[in-house]
Write an enzyme that holds these catalytic residues in place. Structure first.
Site, short mmCIF file in Angstrom:
data_model
loop_
_atom_site.label_atom_id
_atom_site.label_comp_id
_atom_site.label_asym_id
_atom_site.label_seq_id
_atom_site.Cartn_x
_atom_site.Cartn_y
_atom_site.Cartn_z
N TYR A 53 -18.25 -17.10 4.39
CA TYR A 53 -16.91 -16.52 4.59
C TYR A 53 -16.81 -15.88 5.96
O TYR A 53 -17.82 -15.41 6.49
CB TYR A 53 -16.62 -15.48 3.51
CG TYR A 53 -16.41 -16.02 2.13
CD1 TYR A 53 -16.24 -17.38 1.89
CD2 TYR A 53 -16.36 -15.17 1.03
CE1 TYR A 53 -16.05 -17.87 0.61
CE2 TYR A 53 -16.16 -15.65 -0.26
CZ TYR A 53 -16.01 -16.99 -0.47
OH TYR A 53 -15.82 -17.47 -1.74
N PRO A 212 -7.36 -17.67 -9.77
CA PRO A 212 -6.50 -17.51 -10.94
C PRO A 212 -5.01 -17.66 -10.62
O PRO A 212 -4.20 -17.92 -11.50
CB PRO A 212 -6.83 -16.10 -11.44
CG PRO A 212 -7.32 -15.38 -10.24
CD PRO A 212 -8.07 -16.41 -9.45
N LEU A 213 -4.67 -17.50 -9.33
CA LEU A 213 -3.28 -17.67 -8.90
C LEU A 213 -3.06 -19.00 -8.16
O LEU A 213 -2.05 -19.18 -7.50
CB LEU A 213 -2.85 -16.51 -8.00
CG LEU A 213 -2.74 -15.15 -8.69
CD1 LEU A 213 -2.40 -14.06 -7.68
CD2 LEU A 213 -1.70 -15.19 -9.81
N GLY A 215 -4.36 -20.33 -5.47
CA GLY A 215 -4.14 -20.19 -4.04
C GLY A 215 -2.88 -19.44 -3.67
O GLY A 215 -2.46 -19.46 -2.51
N LEU A 217 0.03 -20.04 -5.34
CA LEU A 217 1.19 -20.80 -5.82
C LEU A 217 1.78 -20.15 -7.08
O LEU A 217 2.99 -20.18 -7.29
CB LEU A 217 0.78 -22.25 -6.12
CG LEU A 217 1.88 -23.29 -5.91
CD1 LEU A 217 2.21 -23.41 -4.43
CD2 LEU A 217 1.44 -24.66 -6.43
N LEU A 218 0.92 -19.55 -7.92
CA LEU A 218 1.39 -18.95 -9.16
C LEU A 218 2.01 -17.57 -8.97
O LEU A 218 2.38 -16.92 -9.95
CB LEU A 218 0.24 -18.88 -10.17
CG LEU A 218 -0.09 -20.21 -10.83
CD1 LEU A 218 -1.42 -20.16 -11.57
CD2 LEU A 218 1.03 -20.62 -11.80
N LYS A 221 6.05 -17.44 -4.97
CA LYS A 221 6.68 -17.15 -3.68
C LYS A 221 6.79 -18.37 -2.77
O LYS A 221 7.58 -18.37 -1.82
CB LYS A 221 5.92 -16.04 -2.95
CG LYS A 221 4.51 -16.43 -2.53
CD LYS A 221 3.78 -15.28 -1.85
CE LYS A 221 2.38 -15.68 -1.41
NZ LYS A 221 1.63 -14.56 -0.80
#
Length: 329
Positions: A53, A212-213, A215, A217-218, A221
């Site tokens: 990272y 869990p989102l 990337g 998208l969930l 927005k």
């Protein structure tokens, strides 16, 4: 915040884990510290990073995230469960990546230096290395644990059959066993429910899902079209990977259906998406991330939400296609 044991171990972790892959590229050090402070104030005691990272960087940036986390931990290391990973490419030499004995023993020492710590709580293989025999990898990780450089070991992005084989080999050789698995899991990616999660339950493994989102998208927005600059969808080669996974008409249409369902219930899609992951009894802790501290307001509150059984069933039914192996990846 709620807490639980990591799988069958006695290690207590928060049900939300702060992911740090944006630190050092998408998020500068001062903003990274604000995110860490906000998560800590919310009760998060579990931090996840990796030697490669920040996500979306290159060989000039690898290790930067661990260095930032290490600086923030100074004077408070004992209060947090620290997880990091190896296997990714860290240099130009052919042995500067993978799960060989040489690379693992080099990589753990380098991570300890960057993190400014004497030990890592959970040392994970970032991915499977099919070019190295599992026995060699397991032996190297056994050395890492017996030397005191790591307390526990885990894997990420492993297929169920490979994880099962690794567990079996460790048992046969009486060597340190993996205690956790870190897979991708969300309402838009449910394939792990078929084999990996049942294996984890049977073997007593902690499950620490990332994305869990999906990337972001969930959150609801994003809109179809070109991905907005400055998001993980546009960060180097990693951005292309995220676009391949989620930036498609099927996913956008499904997010809109989910948004309408959740809105009708008077709820926030971001919170519900994470609460849905946490509602799976196999899940130990969901990895949340942020590029700004205020983004944690919704995600931290997900730990307190108990999904209504009827709503959860509707969410399950609405996303059942993403449980199949032929769903968009």
């Amino acid at each position: 915040m709620h807490y639980t044991n990591l799988g069958a171990t006695g290690l207590t972790v928060s049900r939300l884990c702060l992911g740090t892959m944006t630190f050092g590229l998408q998020t500068e050090e001062d903003k990274s510290f604000e995110i860490l402070d906000k998560a800590a104030a919310g009760g998060v005691n579990f931090l996840d990073t990796a030697d490669v990272y920040p996500l979306g960087g290159d060989l000039s940036t690898v290790g930067r995230t661990e260095t930032i986390v290490g600086r923030w931990l100074k004077g408070r290391r004992h209060r947090y469960v620290l997880a990091t990973k190896c296997v990714g490419k860290m240099g130009e030499a052919p042995w500067d990546q993978g799960a060989s004995r040489k690379h693992i023993l080099d990589a753990v020492d380098a991570s300890l230096r960057r993190l400014n710590t004497d030990y890592i709580d959970l040392y994970q293989l970032h991915s499977d290395d099919s070019n190295t025999p599992l026995d060699e990898t397991i032996e190297a990780l056994d050395i890492v644990v017996r030397s005191g450089k790591a307390r526990y070991i885990g894997v990420s992005n492993f297929l169920a059959y490979r994880l099962a084989r690794a567990l079996g080999r460790a048992d046969v050789k009486n060597q340190t066993r993996f205690v956790s698995v870190q897979p991708r899991y969300s309402l838009l990616f449910r394939e792990i429910e078929r084999e990996l999660l049942p294996l984890a339950k049977e073997e007593g493994l902690g499950v620490i899902p990332y994305n869990p989102l999906a990337g972001g998208l969930l959150t609801g927005k994003h809109k179809p079209g070109a991905p907005p600059a400055g998001t993980r969808f546009t960060l180097g080669t990693a951005g292309g990977r995220y676009q391949d996974r989620y930036w498609n008409d099927i996913s956008f249409a499904k997010v809109e259906e989910l948004r309408e369902l959740v809105s009708d219930a008077g709820l926030n899609l971001t919170v519900v998406a994470i609460a849905w992951v946490l509602a799976n009894p196999a899940v130990t802790s969901a990895i949340i991330g942020a590029s700004r501290a205020e983004q944690l307001n919704d995600t931290l509150s997900a730990c307190e939400m108990k999904l209504d059984a009827g709503l959860k069933q509707k969410l399950d039914e609405l996303t059942a296609e993403f449980r199949r192996g032929d769903a968009p990846r």
